[in-house]
Design a protein around this motif. Structure first.
Motif, PDB file in Angstrom:
ATOM      1  N   ARG A  19      -1.040  -9.205 -13.378  1.00  0.00           N
ATOM      2  CA  ARG A  19       0.314  -9.539 -13.842  1.00  0.00           C
ATOM      3  C   ARG A  19       1.326  -9.070 -12.819  1.00  0.00           C
ATOM      4  O   ARG A  19       1.165  -8.015 -12.202  1.00  0.00           O
ATOM      5  CB  ARG A  19       0.598  -8.857 -15.168  1.00  0.00           C
ATOM      6  N   ALA A  20       2.387  -9.829 -12.661  1.00  0.00           N
ATOM      7  CA  ALA A  20       3.451  -9.473 -11.713  1.00  0.00           C
ATOM      8  C   ALA A  20       4.103  -8.163 -12.137  1.00  0.00           C
ATOM      9  O   ALA A  20       4.350  -7.932 -13.323  1.00  0.00           O
ATOM     10  CB  ALA A  20       4.494 -10.582 -11.659  1.00  0.00           C
ATOM     11  N   GLY A  21       4.351  -7.299 -11.161  1.00  0.00           N
ATOM     12  CA  GLY A  21       5.038  -6.043 -11.415  1.00  0.00           C
ATOM     13  C   GLY A  21       4.143  -4.896 -11.844  1.00  0.00           C
ATOM     14  O   GLY A  21       4.617  -3.792 -12.052  1.00  0.00           O
ATOM     15  N   ARG A  22       2.856  -5.124 -11.979  1.00  0.00           N
ATOM     16  CA  ARG A  22       1.917  -4.056 -12.355  1.00  0.00           C
ATOM     17  C   ARG A  22       1.108  -3.633 -11.147  1.00  0.00           C
ATOM     18  O   ARG A  22       0.778  -4.444 -10.290  1.00  0.00           O
ATOM     19  CB  ARG A  22       0.961  -4.537 -13.448  1.00  0.00           C
ATOM     20  N   VAL A  23       0.760  -2.361 -11.099  1.00  0.00           N
ATOM     21  CA  VAL A  23      -0.045  -1.806 -10.022  1.00  0.00           C
ATOM     22  C   VAL A  23      -1.447  -1.554 -10.566  1.00  0.00           C
ATOM     23  O   VAL A  23      -1.612  -1.028 -11.666  1.00  0.00           O
ATOM     24  CB  VAL A  23       0.581  -0.487  -9.509  1.00  0.00           C
ATOM     25  N   TYR A  24      -2.448  -1.953  -9.799  1.00  0.00           N
ATOM     26  CA  TYR A  24      -3.837  -1.840 -10.230  1.00  0.00           C
ATOM     27  C   TYR A  24      -4.650  -1.025  -9.230  1.00  0.00           C
ATOM     28  O   TYR A  24      -4.444  -1.128  -8.028  1.00  0.00           O
ATOM     29  CB  TYR A  24      -4.483  -3.233 -10.333  1.00  0.00           C
ATOM     30  N   THR A  25      -5.606  -0.253  -9.741  1.00  0.00           N
ATOM     31  CA  THR A  25      -6.597   0.404  -8.895  1.00  0.00           C
ATOM     32  C   THR A  25      -7.867  -0.444  -8.945  1.00  0.00           C
ATOM     33  O   THR A  25      -7.999  -1.322  -9.802  1.00  0.00           O
ATOM     34  CB  THR A  25      -6.914   1.820  -9.414  1.00  0.00           C
ATOM     35  N   LEU A  53      -1.634  -9.362  -1.149  1.00  0.00           N
ATOM     36  CA  LEU A  53      -1.349  -8.255  -2.067  1.00  0.00           C
ATOM     37  C   LEU A  53      -0.527  -7.187  -1.363  1.00  0.00           C
ATOM     38  O   LEU A  53      -0.594  -7.044  -0.152  1.00  0.00           O
ATOM     39  CB  LEU A  53      -2.655  -7.628  -2.567  1.00  0.00           C
ATOM     40  N   ASP A  54       0.256  -6.460  -2.140  1.00  0.00           N
ATOM     41  CA  ASP A  54       0.957  -5.284  -1.621  1.00  0.00           C
ATOM     42  C   ASP A  54       0.067  -4.080  -1.883  1.00  0.00           C
ATOM     43  O   ASP A  54      -0.486  -3.932  -2.974  1.00  0.00           O
ATOM     44  CB  ASP A  54       2.305  -5.088  -2.330  1.00  0.00           C
ATOM     45  N   TRP A  55      -0.044  -3.216  -0.890  1.00  0.00           N
ATOM     46  CA  TRP A  55      -0.883  -2.022  -0.997  1.00  0.00           C
ATOM     47  C   TRP A  55       0.004  -0.814  -1.181  1.00  0.00           C
ATOM     48  O   TRP A  55       1.007  -0.658  -0.497  1.00  0.00           O
ATOM     49  CB  TRP A  55      -1.745  -1.889   0.253  1.00  0.00           C
ATOM     50  N   LYS A  60      -1.039  10.122  -7.930  1.00  0.00           N
ATOM     51  CA  LYS A  60      -1.642  11.327  -8.499  1.00  0.00           C
ATOM     52  C   LYS A  60      -2.658  10.948  -9.579  1.00  0.00           C
ATOM     53  O   LYS A  60      -2.353  10.197 -10.492  1.00  0.00           O
ATOM     54  CB  LYS A  60      -0.553  12.214  -9.093  1.00  0.00           C
ATOM     55  N   GLY A  61      -3.860  11.459  -9.429  1.00  0.00           N
ATOM     56  CA  GLY A  61      -4.908  11.187 -10.403  1.00  0.00           C
ATOM     57  C   GLY A  61      -5.692   9.919 -10.127  1.00  0.00           C
ATOM     58  O   GLY A  61      -6.711   9.674 -10.753  1.00  0.00           O
ATOM     59  N   ALA A  62      -5.232   9.071  -9.206  1.00  0.00           N
ATOM     60  CA  ALA A  62      -5.946   7.833  -8.898  1.00  0.00           C
ATOM     61  C   ALA A  62      -6.978   8.099  -7.811  1.00  0.00           C
ATOM     62  O   ALA A  62      -6.815   8.982  -6.985  1.00  0.00           O
ATOM     63  CB  ALA A  62      -4.965   6.755  -8.437  1.00  0.00           C
ATOM     64  N   GLY A  63      -8.025   7.329  -7.802  1.00  0.00           N
ATOM     65  CA  GLY A  63      -9.100   7.539  -6.849  1.00  0.00           C
ATOM     66  C   GLY A  63      -8.845   6.972  -5.468  1.00  0.00           C
ATOM     67  O   GLY A  63      -9.592   7.239  -4.550  1.00  0.00           O
ATOM     68  N   GLY A  64      -7.840   6.183  -5.278  1.00  0.00           N
ATOM     69  CA  GLY A  64      -7.579   5.573  -3.974  1.00  0.00           C
ATOM     70  C   GLY A  64      -6.298   4.769  -3.999  1.00  0.00           C
ATOM     71  O   GLY A  64      -5.491   4.892  -4.910  1.00  0.00           O
ATOM     72  N   ARG A  65      -6.148   3.929  -2.997  1.00  0.00           N
ATOM     73  CA  ARG A  65      -4.950   3.095  -2.953  1.00  0.00           C
ATOM     74  C   ARG A  65      -4.976   2.084  -4.083  1.00  0.00           C
ATOM     75  O   ARG A  65      -6.015   1.701  -4.571  1.00  0.00           O
ATOM     76  CB  ARG A  65      -4.864   2.377  -1.612  1.00  0.00           C
ATOM     77  N   SER A  66      -3.786   1.642  -4.456  1.00  0.00           N
ATOM     78  CA  SER A  66      -3.681   0.652  -5.518  1.00  0.00           C
ATOM     79  C   SER A  66      -3.002  -0.593  -4.967  1.00  0.00           C
ATOM     80  O   SER A  66      -2.410  -0.568  -3.897  1.00  0.00           O
ATOM     81  CB  SER A  66      -2.919   1.228  -6.710  1.00  0.00           C
ATOM     82  N   VAL A  67      -3.109  -1.698  -5.705  1.00  0.00           N
ATOM     83  CA  VAL A  67      -2.581  -2.979  -5.248  1.00  0.00           C
ATOM     84  C   VAL A  67      -1.725  -3.615  -6.335  1.00  0.00           C
ATOM     85  O   VAL A  67      -1.849  -3.290  -7.518  1.00  0.00           O
ATOM     86  CB  VAL A  67      -3.712  -3.958  -4.864  1.00  0.00           C
ATOM     87  N   SER A  68      -0.845  -4.516  -5.896  1.00  0.00           N
ATOM     88  CA  SER A  68      -0.071  -5.343  -6.824  1.00  0.00           C
ATOM     89  C   SER A  68       0.111  -6.704  -6.173  1.00  0.00           C
ATOM     90  O   SER A  68      -0.128  -6.862  -4.974  1.00  0.00           O
ATOM     91  CB  SER A  68       1.294  -4.699  -7.119  1.00  0.00           C
TER      92      SER A  68
END
Length: 114
Positions: A19-25, A53-55, A60-68
């Motif tokens: 979904r647009a505007g959400r960040v995902y791991t 995708l934007d990286w 904090k608490g996430a295992g790595g980079r996230s994308v949107s």
């Protein structure tokens, strides 16, 4: 392109679930798409994913980079823009000059190699 039990999984399939505007791991996308985390990481490692995708930096608490989805999150301090695109902040005159310079260099190299 990754595979899920003989079915090809593409970046378009993954992006359709986002979904647009959400960040995902990667683990979050894997759960959302009902795929393994290694399959998602394989899809995200493609050249097309880097530009589509934007990286974002590690949270904090996430295992790595996230994308949107590209261009849907604005003014985030942890944003890392890795997309390759032309610099549109200059004028057309500057763009024309850079093209002319590149062409001159190419012709110079071509003349020197004969």
């Amino acid at each position: 392109m990754a595979r899920k039990k003989g079915i090809a999984v593409t970046l378009d399939d993954v992006m359709a679930k986002m979904r647009a505007g959400r960040v995902y791991t990667a683990p979050g996308l894997a759960k959302l798409c009902e795929l393994s985390e290694s399959t998602i990481r394989h899809v995200l490692a493609s050249d097309r994913a880097i530009t589509a995708l934007d990286w974002h930096a590690r949270t904090k608490g996430a295992g790595g980079r996230s994308v949107s989805l590209a261009g849907t999150i604005v003014n985030e301090r942890r944003h890392v823009d890795t997309r390759v695109r032309p610099d549109l902040t200059s004028t057309i005159r500057g763009y024309d000059a850079s093209l002319r310079t590149a062409g001159d260099l190419a012709m110079l190299t071509r003349c020197q190699s004969r």
